[in-house]
Scaffold this motif. Sequence first.
Motif, PDB file in Angstrom:
ATOM      1  N   ASP A 125      40.363 -35.295   4.473  1.00 57.90           N
ATOM      2  CA  ASP A 125      41.001 -35.578   5.762  1.00 57.90           C
ATOM      3  C   ASP A 125      41.125 -37.066   6.043  1.00 57.90           C
ATOM      4  O   ASP A 125      42.053 -37.487   6.758  1.00 57.90           O
ATOM      5  CB  ASP A 125      40.202 -34.897   6.885  1.00 57.90           C
ATOM      6  N   ASP A 126      40.214 -37.871   5.528  1.00 58.72           N
ATOM      7  CA  ASP A 126      40.337 -39.318   5.726  1.00 58.72           C
ATOM      8  C   ASP A 126      41.615 -39.837   5.087  1.00 58.72           C
ATOM      9  O   ASP A 126      42.350 -40.627   5.684  1.00 58.72           O
ATOM     10  CB  ASP A 126      39.126 -40.045   5.128  1.00 58.72           C
ATOM     11  N   ASN A 186      34.365 -28.814   3.658  1.00 59.00           N
ATOM     12  CA  ASN A 186      34.996 -27.634   4.260  1.00 59.00           C
ATOM     13  C   ASN A 186      36.501 -27.844   4.458  1.00 59.00           C
ATOM     14  O   ASN A 186      37.052 -27.568   5.529  1.00 59.00           O
ATOM     15  CB  ASN A 186      34.333 -27.294   5.602  1.00 59.00           C
ATOM     16  N   LEU A 187      37.164 -28.308   3.407  1.00 65.60           N
ATOM     17  CA  LEU A 187      38.599 -28.575   3.464  1.00 65.60           C
ATOM     18  C   LEU A 187      39.373 -27.290   3.182  1.00 65.60           C
ATOM     19  O   LEU A 187      39.175 -26.652   2.148  1.00 65.60           O
ATOM     20  CB  LEU A 187      38.974 -29.645   2.440  1.00 65.60           C
ATOM     21  N   SER A 188      40.264 -26.941   4.059  1.00 64.82           N
ATOM     22  CA  SER A 188      41.032 -25.707   3.870  1.00 64.82           C
ATOM     23  C   SER A 188      41.910 -25.798   2.632  1.00 64.82           C
ATOM     24  O   SER A 188      42.150 -24.786   1.962  1.00 64.82           O
ATOM     25  CB  SER A 188      41.881 -25.405   5.105  1.00 64.82           C
ATOM     26  N   VAL A 189      42.394 -26.984   2.288  1.00 66.49           N
ATOM     27  CA  VAL A 189      43.257 -27.126   1.112  1.00 66.49           C
ATOM     28  C   VAL A 189      42.497 -26.811  -0.178  1.00 66.49           C
ATOM     29  O   VAL A 189      43.077 -26.311  -1.143  1.00 66.49           O
ATOM     30  CB  VAL A 189      43.880 -28.539   1.047  1.00 66.49           C
ATOM     31  N   LEU A 246      42.167 -41.639  -9.896  1.00 67.70           N
ATOM     32  CA  LEU A 246      42.275 -41.307  -8.472  1.00 67.70           C
ATOM     33  C   LEU A 246      41.056 -41.821  -7.719  1.00 67.70           C
ATOM     34  O   LEU A 246      39.942 -41.826  -8.236  1.00 67.70           O
ATOM     35  CB  LEU A 246      42.392 -39.792  -8.291  1.00 67.70           C
ATOM     36  N   GLU A 247      41.274 -42.239  -6.505  1.00 66.69           N
ATOM     37  CA  GLU A 247      40.190 -42.799  -5.716  1.00 66.69           C
ATOM     38  C   GLU A 247      39.284 -41.707  -5.150  1.00 66.69           C
ATOM     39  O   GLU A 247      39.627 -40.525  -5.136  1.00 66.69           O
ATOM     40  CB  GLU A 247      40.755 -43.656  -4.581  1.00 66.69           C
ATOM     41  N   ARG A 248      38.129 -42.125  -4.684  1.00 66.88           N
ATOM     42  CA  ARG A 248      37.172 -41.207  -4.077  1.00 66.88           C
ATOM     43  C   ARG A 248      37.817 -40.507  -2.889  1.00 66.88           C
ATOM     44  O   ARG A 248      38.498 -41.129  -2.068  1.00 66.88           O
ATOM     45  CB  ARG A 248      35.938 -42.005  -3.602  1.00 66.88           C
ATOM     46  N   GLY A 249      37.625 -39.216  -2.808  1.00 67.62           N
ATOM     47  CA  GLY A 249      38.252 -38.431  -1.747  1.00 67.62           C
ATOM     48  C   GLY A 249      39.435 -37.622  -2.227  1.00 67.62           C
ATOM     49  O   GLY A 249      39.947 -36.768  -1.501  1.00 67.62           O
ATOM     50  N   LEU A 271      47.690 -41.062   4.790  1.00 71.20           N
ATOM     51  CA  LEU A 271      48.855 -40.872   3.928  1.00 71.20           C
ATOM     52  C   LEU A 271      49.905 -39.920   4.468  1.00 71.20           C
ATOM     53  O   LEU A 271      51.105 -40.190   4.360  1.00 71.20           O
ATOM     54  CB  LEU A 271      48.391 -40.375   2.547  1.00 71.20           C
ATOM     55  N   ASN A 272      49.487 -38.786   4.996  1.00 70.85           N
ATOM     56  CA  ASN A 272      50.483 -37.774   5.390  1.00 70.85           C
ATOM     57  C   ASN A 272      50.105 -37.086   6.691  1.00 70.85           C
ATOM     58  O   ASN A 272      50.088 -35.867   6.782  1.00 70.85           O
ATOM     59  CB  ASN A 272      50.690 -36.742   4.279  1.00 70.85           C
ATOM     60  N   LYS A 273      49.832 -37.861   7.674  1.00 67.44           N
ATOM     61  CA  LYS A 273      49.419 -37.311   8.970  1.00 67.44           C
ATOM     62  C   LYS A 273      50.470 -36.375   9.558  1.00 67.44           C
ATOM     63  O   LYS A 273      50.151 -35.384  10.229  1.00 67.44           O
ATOM     64  CB  LYS A 273      49.140 -38.456   9.941  1.00 67.44           C
TER      65      LYS A 273
END
Length: 221
Positions: A61-62, A135-138, A86-89, A67-69
């Motif tokens: 989410d950060d 707990n990311l839905s994606v 790829l970066e952390r996150g 990036l794509n709010k």
Amino acid sequence: MNFYIIGNRDQDSLSTRLAPYFLLKEDMWNDYDYRTQFYVSFIDEKYVKHDFGFLKIAFDDDWKNKLNKDEPLNYVKFIPRKFTKLERGFYSIGDVYFYKKLNEFFDVEKVKFILNSLSDLAVNLSTLDEALSKNLSVIRISLMRDYKEDEVRNKINRMANGGVELTPYYFYFNYFINDDESRKLDFRVKPNSLPPTNIYIIIGGNGVGKTTFLNNILREY
């Protein structure tokens, strides 16, 4: 190793980039409107294209807020168009074919290097733990859609670290007790089953033929 991302309708234009590299082409597939999937090709030193299956990439989410709010379900358009790591996150996971092809083309250390560059969920289970803790839905709806968590922790983790895919198998052995009598013994194995199905016990008193039976199997196989 460089990774390049192109749109679904873009030409591959393989020779315009320095080989070897990975080419990730946006796929039109969506998981309940989440768009995370790419079709992966490996371009070798001679600019020969090798199909490597599918890969899904998402971010937390950060990064979403940066990036794509305004397009919360669209991830493919907001992954860097070129990267070496790829970066952390960011998080990714491939299909089974993707891990098979990596192991066919590269040694174990190179496979792990490539997967760590992609923040793969399976190669290092601490990355999986981190992603699940958010707990990311994606992650749940898209990246993990085709896998159960135990499957990632066992089967896919093993393949991501150079192991092979375990598959169910069945065989039988005809044991001839004498010239007129035989017994058919069935063996059915299912990976990661509880209790394990790849362990069998032979029970019998002294002199009934346990050792002879095992020796007969060894002679046949």
